[in-house]
Each structure stands twice: as C-alpha cells, then as structure tokens.
Scaffold this motif. Structure first.
Motif, mmCIF file in Angstrom:
data_model
loop_
_atom_site.group_PDB
_atom_site.id
_atom_site.type_symbol
_atom_site.label_atom_id
_atom_site.label_comp_id
_atom_site.label_asym_id
_atom_site.label_seq_id
_atom_site.Cartn_x
_atom_site.Cartn_y
_atom_site.Cartn_z
ATOM 1 N N GLN A 222 -2.922 1.644 4.258
ATOM 2 C CA GLN A 222 -2.642 1.956 2.854
ATOM 3 C C GLN A 222 -1.895 0.759 2.265
ATOM 4 O O GLN A 222 -0.993 0.202 2.882
ATOM 5 C CB GLN A 222 -1.786 3.208 2.728
ATOM 6 N N TRP B 211 -11.323 13.802 -8.554
ATOM 7 C CA TRP B 211 -10.212 13.404 -9.417
ATOM 8 C C TRP B 211 -9.218 14.547 -9.552
ATOM 9 O O TRP B 211 -9.598 15.693 -9.805
ATOM 10 C CB TRP B 211 -10.747 12.994 -10.799
ATOM 11 N N THR C 122 0.760 11.753 -12.104
ATOM 12 C CA THR C 122 0.110 11.275 -10.892
ATOM 13 C C THR C 122 -1.388 11.536 -11.004
ATOM 14 O O THR C 122 -1.808 12.649 -11.342
ATOM 15 C CB THR C 122 0.651 11.983 -9.640
ATOM 16 N N SER C 123 -2.178 10.502 -10.716
ATOM 17 C CA SER C 123 -3.631 10.621 -10.791
ATOM 18 C C SER C 123 -4.237 10.077 -9.509
ATOM 19 O O SER C 123 -3.961 8.939 -9.128
ATOM 20 C CB SER C 123 -4.161 9.838 -11.999
ATOM 21 N N THR C 124 -5.035 10.898 -8.843
ATOM 22 C CA THR C 124 -5.680 10.504 -7.584
ATOM 23 C C THR C 124 -7.194 10.537 -7.755
ATOM 24 O O THR C 124 -7.754 11.548 -8.201
ATOM 25 C CB THR C 124 -5.268 11.439 -6.439
ATOM 26 N N HIS C 125 -7.848 9.417 -7.403
ATOM 27 C CA HIS C 125 -9.294 9.276 -7.578
ATOM 28 C C HIS C 125 -9.950 8.968 -6.232
ATOM 29 O O HIS C 125 -9.497 8.084 -5.511
ATOM 30 C CB HIS C 125 -9.620 8.145 -8.557
ATOM 31 N N ASN C 126 -11.027 9.674 -5.909
ATOM 32 C CA ASN C 126 -11.850 9.357 -4.754
ATOM 33 C C ASN C 126 -13.035 8.523 -5.222
ATOM 34 O O ASN C 126 -13.919 9.010 -5.939
ATOM 35 C CB ASN C 126 -12.340 10.637 -4.072
ATOM 36 N N GLU D 118 -4.570 6.002 -5.980
ATOM 37 C CA GLU D 118 -3.528 6.847 -6.560
ATOM 38 C C GLU D 118 -2.704 6.042 -7.560
ATOM 39 O O GLU D 118 -2.231 4.947 -7.255
ATOM 40 C CB GLU D 118 -2.608 7.383 -5.465
ATOM 41 N N ASN E 81 7.897 9.154 -6.669
ATOM 42 C CA ASN E 81 6.740 9.006 -5.789
ATOM 43 C C ASN E 81 6.270 7.562 -5.679
ATOM 44 O O ASN E 81 5.152 7.312 -5.223
ATOM 45 C CB ASN E 81 5.582 9.870 -6.305
ATOM 46 N N ASN F 270 0.620 6.293 -10.281
ATOM 47 C CA ASN F 270 1.808 7.053 -10.639
ATOM 48 C C ASN F 270 2.536 6.370 -11.787
ATOM 49 O O ASN F 270 2.685 5.138 -11.789
ATOM 50 C CB ASN F 270 2.770 7.148 -9.445
ATOM 51 N N GLU G 130 -9.634 5.859 -1.699
ATOM 52 C CA GLU G 130 -8.827 6.701 -2.574
ATOM 53 C C GLU G 130 -7.822 5.842 -3.325
ATOM 54 O O GLU G 130 -7.099 5.032 -2.734
ATOM 55 C CB GLU G 130 -8.086 7.751 -1.749
#
Length: 400
Positions: free
Chosen positions: A224, A113, A166-170, A177, A125, A179, A175
C-alpha cells in the motif's frame, strides 16, 4: 472558522455515556447497536528524560480505558463515538476525553465505489496508525514512533471537530482511497503546556486543521502506498504578567507512507517534511521558520499464532538544515544543548496473547537526542540533561 468548530463537551459527554461506547468483541449487540470496551494497565520507566515523569522512577501511569459504540440509525446513517480515560504521566493530560463522536452518512455504496461523509468529532484517517493509535490492542507498540506520533500532541492528532469525507474506488489497477477533512480541536491549558512550554499561562487555540490523503493498493500486490498533506494554524494569547507575547503558529506537513504485508510479517514506514513558522510568542515582532524532517521503519514478525516480535527505528530532525542541532546553543545563548535538535529511537517489542482477549506487551527503547520530548517549543532543559535515554514499558490489556 474557530467558532464553527468549537464543541460542547458536556452535551457530547452525556450522549456518549448514554450510548455506552466501547471497542473489541461485542458484549451487548443488536442489529442497530454495538458496543465494546478495553482496559490496559502497565508499568514504564525512563530514567534520564521527562517522557514519563521528572524523577525517573518506575511509574504505573500507563492506564488506558475506553468504551466505544456504533448506533445504526438507518441503512445509510450511523452514530459512532469513543469515550477514553488516559493516565500516561507526562505524555498525556490525565483524565477522560471524547476521542471521537460523529454522524456518518454513506452516500454511495456499490460494487466499485463507496462515499462516506462525517460530521462531528471525526477520526484522523490520514496516517497509517492515526485511526488506530487510540486503542491499546490495535497499536503495534505501546509507544509509537515519536517523529510522526508525538505523544504530547496525541489529543490534537487523533480527531477534530468538523467535517470529513472518505471515498474508496475499486479500479482496474487497484483500490484508490481519498480522504479530506477540515476541523479544529479544543486545547486545554495543561495540554498546551505539554506541547509549548510549562511556563505559559495564556490560552492556546487551534484555528483549523486541513488535511488530504490518498492511498493506493495496487491489484495483485501486497503493498500500500500513500501520501498525506496537512495545514494547520494555532494562536496563543497572553495574560497579565505573562513572560511570553501573543503568538501565531503555522504547521504544514507533507508525508509519504508505505506498507508491505506477508502472511507472517509486515513492514511499514512513514517519512515527512514539516514546516513550522512562529510569529511573535517569544517577543513581539519575532518571526521564525524552519523545516523539520522525520521517518521511521517498523517491522513485525509472527513468532507463533500467539506471539509477535516488533522492531522499529525512528529518526527526527527539528531543523533539516541543522541536523546535529549546532545552531541551538548559539540561538539560545547556550541555554539549549544541541541534542534538543534531533532524536533517534530504536525499539524492540514483544506481544503475546495469553488468552483470546488478554494480551501482554513488552518493549524497550534506546534513544539518542531529546528533540521529541515535550514541551518542544520551549524545551525542558532541567530534567532532560542527558543526550542518551532509555525507556522500557510493559502493559497488560484486556478487551470485551
């Protein structure tokens, strides 16, 4: 809200000059400071439209010069910005501008994260190319699909003054993302004339722009998928002897996007529906709402390690319930032809790397309809008298 997001151009400009902002391979770098630069110059022509100029002559107004930098203040905080000069004929307001200038705090950064917060003039973005359209070398085409990346709206869409997250989670399935952003962008008179009408004399302001987007990159996939939402309000305030009334505008957009990448080729697409409401402006008490629609498909293929071929098809309808624009002559008393209600563009481009940091781009566009030529609230029917118009552009770009 409007006062909250107004920026001080003088202070920000002085800070950017002091930092020496740039983009590309670093010339001067340290552990805390990186700066880059690029310059692009070209020729373009559109003989039967006002996209480049009003006389249809070959134009050298295809100049881009940018400096950007990142300054690492701590392990979790950085300052980043970009100073840009543009000369694009009728497409942009000529001169310098601050594309972005923000503080970025990485609040969380672990294996699964990352959470980033931005304050200042943050970058957009939320669309596939909104964060990279400001740099010539990172755009797939010199002129992007205008249904989504309307050039007259460029400075409003690139970034806004406010807050962004912005938050990115694996996750197990891939993945994810997220925004979110809320802000506003100052609109100079010249720019509002390019978007609304060349005859306006009053002041145009963006009250706010609120955006949210989600991108999913599935595990073990080359695709994507994404969706973005936009809500924005603008206002126009007339001056003495103005032919227009005070007005308010609301723009709301829902957009889905997709990208598929292989080793030597890539496909991308964005499709949107947009609600545009006008209150006043044409005359006191006027109310008008219509739903526009647009989509493009863009493909690229690597002919060699140095050369890439691009092909795109773009489609835009100003009113999805009147795709051929038949209502426009009726509503305008015959002043606005039907072809201002839509625009289709097929483009073919070629990019070739002459040296590792020197690139030549060439492209040709075949257009039908004038619905994406500025200004688009009160269109220019004098210059844009042809339903069909073509555009060619060639640009040499160098980065350092």
């Amino acid at each position: 809200m409007q006062k909250l997001f107004k920026s001080s151009h003088n202070a920000a400009g002085a800070l950017l000059v002091a930092l020496g902002l740039c983009q590309a391979t670093p010339v001067i770098a340290s552990e805390t400071w990186h700066w880059h630069g690029f310059v692009a110059q070209g020729l373009m022509r559109s003989a039967d439209s006002n996209f480049v100029n009003n006389d249809g002559a070959i134009s050298a107004e295809l100049t881009e010069f940018g400096l950007n930098s990142t300054w690492k203040l701590s392990n979790t905080v950085r300052l980043a910005g970009q100073l840009m000069y543009l000369d694009g004929g009728n497409r942009f307001q000529q001169g310098g501008r601050i594309d972005y200038l923000f503080l970025n705090w990485t609040a969380i950064n672990d294996m699964d994260w990352q959470l980033d917060l931005y304050a200042g003039r943050y970058k957009n973005n939320h669309w596939l190319y909104s964060a990279t359209r400001d740099v010539a070398i990172t755009r797939p085409l010199i002129v992007l699909p205008q249904s989504v990346y309307f050039d007259a709206f460029r400075d409003i869409a690139v970034g806004s003054d406010g807050l962004a997250v912005t938050s990115t989670h694996n996750l197990n399935f891939g993945e994810l993302e997220l925004n979110w952003s809320l802000g506003a962008t100052p609109i100079p008179k010249e720019q509002s004339q390019r978007v609304i009408s060349t005859f306006i004399n009053g002041k145009t302001e963006q009250d706010f722009v609120h955006q949210f987007s989600v991108f999913l990159r599935p595990a073990q996939s080359k695709s994507q998928w994404g969706i973005s939402l936009l809500d924005s309000d603008f206002n126009y305030r007339r001056v003495a002897n103005d032919i227009f009334a005070d007005g308010d505008f609301t723009v709301q957009r829902v957009m889905a996007n997709w990208r598929y990448s292989e080793q030597d080729w890539e496909l991308s697409s964005e499709v949107f529906q947009e609600r545009v409401s006008v209150y006043g402006f044409y005359a006191p008490g006027t109310e008008r709402t219509q739903f526009g629609w647009g989509a493009y498909l863009l493909g690229s293929y690597n002919l060699s390690a140095q050369s890439t071929l691009y092909l795109s098809h773009d489609h835009f309808f100003a009113n999805k319930d009147d795709k051929r624009g038949y209502l426009l002559p009726q509503q305008s008393g015959g002043l606005i032809p039907a072809y201002f209600g839509y625009q289709r563009d097929t483009a073919l481009g070629l990019s070739h790397n002459i040296q590792p940091n020197l690139r030549l781009k060439m492209e040709y566009h075949w257009n039908t309809g004038t619905g994406r030529l500025g200004p688009n609230v009160v269109p220019d029917t004098v210059v844009n008298r042809s339903r069909h118009h073509e555009l060619w552009a060639v640009q040499l770009m160098y980065w350092f």
